[in-house]
Design a protein around this motif. Structure first.
Motif, PDB file in Angstrom:
ATOM      1  N   THR A   1      12.750 -53.655 -24.683  1.00 22.02           N
ATOM      2  CA  THR A   1      11.448 -53.023 -24.893  1.00 22.02           C
ATOM      3  C   THR A   1      11.100 -52.054 -23.765  1.00 22.02           C
ATOM      4  OG1 THR A   1      10.312 -54.873 -23.828  1.00 22.02           O
ATOM      5  CG2 THR A   1      10.554 -54.959 -26.237  1.00 22.02           C
ATOM      6  N   THR A   2      11.965 -51.910 -22.810  1.00 18.95           N
ATOM      7  CA  THR A   2      11.817 -51.059 -21.627  1.00 18.95           C
ATOM      8  C   THR A   2      10.592 -51.412 -20.787  1.00 18.95           C
ATOM      9  OG1 THR A   2      10.637 -49.212 -22.709  1.00 18.95           O
ATOM     10  CG2 THR A   2      13.057 -49.133 -22.738  1.00 18.95           C
ATOM     11  N   VAL A   3      10.161 -52.684 -20.850  1.00 23.50           N
ATOM     12  CA  VAL A   3       9.051 -53.142 -20.016  1.00 23.50           C
ATOM     13  C   VAL A   3       9.518 -53.255 -18.566  1.00 23.50           C
ATOM     14  CG1 VAL A   3       7.488 -55.066 -19.548  1.00 23.50           C
ATOM     15  CG2 VAL A   3       7.866 -54.315 -21.887  1.00 23.50           C
ATOM     16  N   GLY A   4      10.646 -53.930 -18.351  1.00 25.31           N
ATOM     17  CA  GLY A   4      11.259 -54.017 -17.030  1.00 25.31           C
ATOM     18  C   GLY A   4      10.383 -54.627 -15.952  1.00 25.31           C
ATOM     19  N   TYR A   5      10.055 -55.899 -16.062  1.00 27.86           N
ATOM     20  CA  TYR A   5       9.212 -56.559 -15.060  1.00 27.86           C
ATOM     21  C   TYR A   5       9.815 -56.519 -13.661  1.00 27.86           C
ATOM     22  CZ  TYR A   5       6.507 -58.559 -18.913  1.00 27.86           C
ATOM     23  OH  TYR A   5       5.731 -58.738 -20.015  1.00 27.86           O
ATOM     24  N   GLY A   6      11.124 -56.683 -13.554  1.00 27.47           N
ATOM     25  CA  GLY A   6      11.779 -56.609 -12.257  1.00 27.47           C
ATOM     26  C   GLY A   6      12.012 -57.949 -11.586  1.00 27.47           C
ATOM     27  N   ASP A   7      11.550 -59.053 -12.191  1.00 29.49           N
ATOM     28  CA  ASP A   7      11.760 -60.367 -11.587  1.00 29.49           C
ATOM     29  C   ASP A   7      13.201 -60.843 -11.761  1.00 29.49           C
ATOM     30  OD1 ASP A   7      11.262 -60.599 -14.326  1.00 29.49           O
ATOM     31  OD2 ASP A   7      10.425 -62.611 -14.146  1.00 29.49           O
ATOM     32  N   ILE A   8      13.868 -60.345 -12.781  1.00 31.40           N
ATOM     33  CA  ILE A   8      15.281 -60.639 -13.019  1.00 31.40           C
ATOM     34  C   ILE A   8      16.004 -59.293 -13.069  1.00 31.40           C
ATOM     35  CG2 ILE A   8      16.956 -61.609 -14.635  1.00 31.40           C
ATOM     36  CD1 ILE A   8      14.742 -63.436 -15.698  1.00 31.40           C
ATOM     37  N   TYR A   9      17.200 -59.256 -12.495  1.00 33.31           N
ATOM     38  CA  TYR A   9      17.976 -58.022 -12.536  1.00 33.31           C
ATOM     39  C   TYR A   9      19.458 -58.370 -12.641  1.00 33.31           C
ATOM     40  CZ  TYR A   9      18.425 -59.112  -7.573  1.00 33.31           C
ATOM     41  OH  TYR A   9      18.661 -59.749  -6.389  1.00 33.31           O
ATOM     42  N   ALA A  10      20.208 -57.453 -13.223  1.00 32.66           N
ATOM     43  CA  ALA A  10      21.645 -57.651 -13.417  1.00 32.66           C
ATOM     44  C   ALA A  10      22.413 -57.079 -12.236  1.00 32.66           C
ATOM     45  CB  ALA A  10      22.084 -56.977 -14.706  1.00 32.66           C
ATOM     46  N   THR A  11      23.525 -57.732 -11.924  1.00 28.51           N
ATOM     47  CA  THR A  11      24.428 -57.236 -10.894  1.00 28.51           C
ATOM     48  C   THR A  11      25.845 -57.210 -11.456  1.00 28.51           C
ATOM     49  OG1 THR A  11      24.807 -59.450  -9.985  1.00 28.51           O
ATOM     50  CG2 THR A  11      23.004 -58.164  -9.018  1.00 28.51           C
ATOM     51  N   GLY A  12      26.665 -56.366 -10.870  1.00 29.37           N
ATOM     52  CA  GLY A  12      28.061 -56.289 -11.287  1.00 29.37           C
ATOM     53  C   GLY A  12      28.244 -55.471 -12.559  1.00 29.37           C
ATOM     54  N   PRO A  13      29.422 -55.570 -13.140  1.00 26.00           N
ATOM     55  CA  PRO A  13      29.766 -54.751 -14.304  1.00 26.00           C
ATOM     56  C   PRO A  13      28.835 -54.929 -15.507  1.00 26.00           C
ATOM     57  CG  PRO A  13      31.737 -55.745 -13.398  1.00 26.00           C
ATOM     58  CD  PRO A  13      30.569 -56.351 -12.677  1.00 26.00           C
ATOM     59  N   VAL A  14      28.197 -56.078 -15.632  1.00 26.74           N
ATOM     60  CA  VAL A  14      27.322 -56.331 -16.779  1.00 26.74           C
ATOM     61  C   VAL A  14      26.095 -55.412 -16.781  1.00 26.74           C
ATOM     62  CG1 VAL A  14      25.838 -58.148 -15.831  1.00 26.74           C
ATOM     63  CG2 VAL A  14      26.490 -58.231 -18.227  1.00 26.74           C
ATOM     64  N   ARG A  15      25.847 -54.741 -15.667  1.00 25.68           N
ATOM     65  CA  ARG A  15      24.733 -53.779 -15.623  1.00 25.68           C
ATOM     66  C   ARG A  15      24.885 -52.702 -16.690  1.00 25.68           C
ATOM     67  NH1 ARG A  15      24.750 -51.483  -9.857  1.00 25.68           N
ATOM     68  NH2 ARG A  15      26.949 -51.559 -10.355  1.00 25.68           N
ATOM     69  N   PHE A  16      26.120 -52.346 -17.021  1.00 20.20           N
ATOM     70  CA  PHE A  16      26.344 -51.341 -18.066  1.00 20.20           C
ATOM     71  C   PHE A  16      25.758 -51.799 -19.399  1.00 20.20           C
ATOM     72  CE2 PHE A  16      28.836 -49.386 -21.469  1.00 20.20           C
ATOM     73  CZ  PHE A  16      28.646 -48.044 -21.180  1.00 20.20           C
ATOM     74  N   LEU A  17      25.953 -53.073 -19.737  1.00 24.44           N
ATOM     75  CA  LEU A  17      25.385 -53.619 -20.976  1.00 24.44           C
ATOM     76  C   LEU A  17      23.873 -53.451 -20.976  1.00 24.44           C
ATOM     77  CD1 LEU A  17      25.592 -55.384 -23.620  1.00 24.44           C
ATOM     78  CD2 LEU A  17      25.155 -57.333 -22.110  1.00 24.44           C
TER      79      LEU A  17
END
Length: 149
Positions: free
Chosen positions: A102-118
Motif C-alpha cells: 500500500t506504500t504506507v511504509g511505517y518504517g518499524d520493519i525493514y528488509a535487508t539483503g537480497p530480499v530487498r528486491f522483492l
C-alpha cells in the motif's frame, strides 16, 4: 559456469514469477467481477458492494501471495531478512507486505539483503494494482450508477 550472487538471481526470478501471478490474478479477478456485475439481477447496492468486497479480497490474496513469498525466501531459504524486531512469524511478513504493497511504509520493519528486491518491486506492483482497481471501480460505477439507486 558459476553464477555470481546466486541468492540475488533466485530473488529476481522469484519476484518476476510472483509479480506475473499477481497481475494475472488481478486481471482475472477484475474480469470476473465485471462479468458478475453485468449478469447479476441483484439490486444495485448489492452489485456495487459485491464489487468492492471482490476487489478488496483480490488485494488481500495478492498481499498474502507476496507475504508468504517473502517469508519463504527469508525464513526457509535464508536469503535476506526482516529487521526491526527480535523474531518474526508469517503474520509479521504479511503485515510488512501490506504496509509495503500500500506504500504506507511505517518504517518499524525493514528488509535487508537480497530480499530487498522483492519488497522494492512489491511497492511498485501494489501501487499499480491499487491504481488499476481504483480505475476499474470508477468505470464500473459510472456504467452502473443510477440516480435513486
Amino acid at each position: 559456469m558459476i553464477i555470481p550472487y546466486p541468492e540475488h538471481v533466485a530473488v529476481v526470478i522469484t519476484t518476476v514469477i510472483v509479480v506475473v501471478l499477481a497481475v494475472l490474478l488481478h486481471y482475472e479477478s477484475l474480469w470476473l467481477i465485471s462479468r458478475q456485475i453485468e449478469r447479476s439481477k441483484k439490486p444495485h447496492r448489492q452489485r456495487i458492494l459485491g464489487m468492492a468486497f471482490g476487489v478488496l479480497l483480490t488485494h488481500i490474496v495478492e498481499i498474502w501471495l507476496f507475504g508468504v513469498t517473502g517469508w519463504w525466501l527469508t525464513e526457509l531459504l535464508g536469503i535476506g531478512a526482516l529487521e526491526g524486531y527480535e523474531s518474526f512469524n508469517v503474520l509479521d511478513y504479511i503485515f510488512f507486505t501490506a504496509v509495503t504493497y500500500t506504500t504506507v511504509g511505517y518504517g518499524d520493519i525493514y528488509a535487508t539483503g537480497p530480499v530487498r528486491f522483492l519488497y522494492g518491486t512489491l511497492a511498485l506492483t501494489g501501487f499499480v494494482l491499487i491504481t488499476w482497481s481504483a480505475s476499474f471501480t470508477f468505470i464500473e460505477m459510472q456504467k452502473h450508477w443510477r440516480v435513486g439507486r
